[in-house]
Scaffold this active site. Structure first.
Site, PDB file in Angstrom:
ATOM      1  N   GLU A  46      -4.139   0.295  -4.101  1.00  0.00           N
ATOM      2  CA  GLU A  46      -2.790   0.825  -3.887  1.00  0.00           C
ATOM      3  C   GLU A  46      -1.761  -0.299  -3.877  1.00  0.00           C
ATOM      4  O   GLU A  46      -0.670  -0.168  -4.460  1.00  0.00           O
ATOM      5  CB  GLU A  46      -2.723   1.592  -2.566  1.00  0.00           C
ATOM      6  N   GLU A  62       0.838  -1.209   0.000  1.00  0.00           N
ATOM      7  CA  GLU A  62       0.000   0.000   0.000  1.00  0.00           C
ATOM      8  C   GLU A  62       0.867   1.251   0.000  1.00  0.00           C
ATOM      9  O   GLU A  62       0.619   2.213  -0.733  1.00  0.00           O
ATOM     10  CB  GLU A  62      -0.882   0.045   1.253  1.00  0.00           C
ATOM     11  N   ASP A 105       0.889   3.872  -3.023  1.00  0.00           N
ATOM     12  CA  ASP A 105       0.484   5.251  -2.768  1.00  0.00           C
ATOM     13  C   ASP A 105       1.506   6.228  -3.341  1.00  0.00           C
ATOM     14  O   ASP A 105       1.148   7.244  -3.950  1.00  0.00           O
ATOM     15  CB  ASP A 105       0.331   5.459  -1.254  1.00  0.00           C
ATOM     16  N   ASN A 116      -7.324   0.167  -0.398  1.00  0.00           N
ATOM     17  CA  ASN A 116      -6.052  -0.373   0.084  1.00  0.00           C
ATOM     18  C   ASN A 116      -5.481  -1.392  -0.902  1.00  0.00           C
ATOM     19  O   ASN A 116      -4.282  -1.386  -1.200  1.00  0.00           O
ATOM     20  CB  ASN A 116      -6.237  -1.046   1.448  1.00  0.00           C
TER      21      ASN A 116
END
Length: 249
Positions: free
Chosen positions: A137, A65, A69, A134
């Site tokens: 990502e 994640e 991101d 989540n």
């Protein structure tokens, strides 16, 4: 290049039927052949699976994640920088926040039905509401590990920018009504206060009731399954009540 293609087909040919199904499903989502399935398996592994590598490190999507991101923010930032040459730093930051907001990432994850790939020991109904974003990502992070930054750009361009990034529409999009209300109240020097007037359970589900007061008067109320959600809903109702004043230049 020949070596890369040789590796792809060699690995694919030696995979089990289950691997082949996973490979084909991934290819449909990614738009290209994954070289290694391992990063993607990790991207869909929930912490409840309690898996560890040979060094005892947890194997789940949470670290991916973080990586995904960063990749999303980088690609979106570059796109906005090129597409809006007149935008200053504040404008570009705000627009990027709208594109990579938790709400939008959850929408992306749901649209791709990524939750259907999760390896977990708990039922999907018990996942938090942000699980969709989540995993999205984490998927981007897996792409980076598998194919590098250029393929992250290709995927984000196809799955995020082309179908969802409409700059004029995003300019008018509100990410958080609560933040908007607080900013307006502070600008107008108006006292505001959120307070919980209800905290109970109905049919086994906990509910919070929140009321918002501005200038000493209750302007809106809302109920939701968390205090944060109830505050946002109350803020949204207050926004529509004061919309003309808030949007007045």
């Amino acid at each position: 290049m020949k070596k890369i293609f040789k590796n792809i087909f060699t690995k694919k040919d030696s995979r089990s039927p289950e691997d082949g199904i996973f490979f084909d499903a991934l290819k449909a989502i990614l738009g290209f052949d994954p070289v290694s399935l391992e990063p993607y398996r990790r991207a869909f592994t929930h912490r409840s699976s309690n898996k560890h590598d040979d060094k005892g490190n947890p194997v789940n999507y949470e670290r991916l994640e973080f990586l995904g991101d960063a990749m999303l923010s980088s690609v979106i930032a570059a796109h906005l920088f090129n597409e809006v040459p007149s935008g200053d730093e504040g404008y570009l930051t705000k627009m990027r926040s709208k594109i990579v907001s938790r709400e939008h990432l959850n929408e992306l994850g749901r649209d791709l039905n990524l939750i259907g790939f999760i390896d977990s020991k708990i039922a999907p109904v018990h996942f938090g509401e942000n699980v969709h974003g989540n995993i999205f990502e984490a998927l981007v992070g897996a792409i980076y590990l598998d194919q590098g930054y250029p393929y992250c750009e290709i995927f984000i361009q196809k799955r995020v920018i082309e179908p969802y990034v409409d700059i004029p529409r995003l300019e008018g999009k509100v990410i958080s009504y609560k933040s908007l209300l607080i900013e307006w109240c502070q600008k107008e020097k108006l006292a505001f206060h959120y307070d919980v007037f209800e905290d109970n359970g109905i049919d086994g589900q906990r509910l919070y009731g929140v009321r918002l007061s501005i200038g000493g008067k209750v302007v809106s109320k809302a109920r939701a399954t968390s205090k944060k959600k109830a505050e946002e809903k109350a803020s949204q109702r207050a926004y529509f009540a004061f919309q003309e004043k808030i949007n007045k230049k």
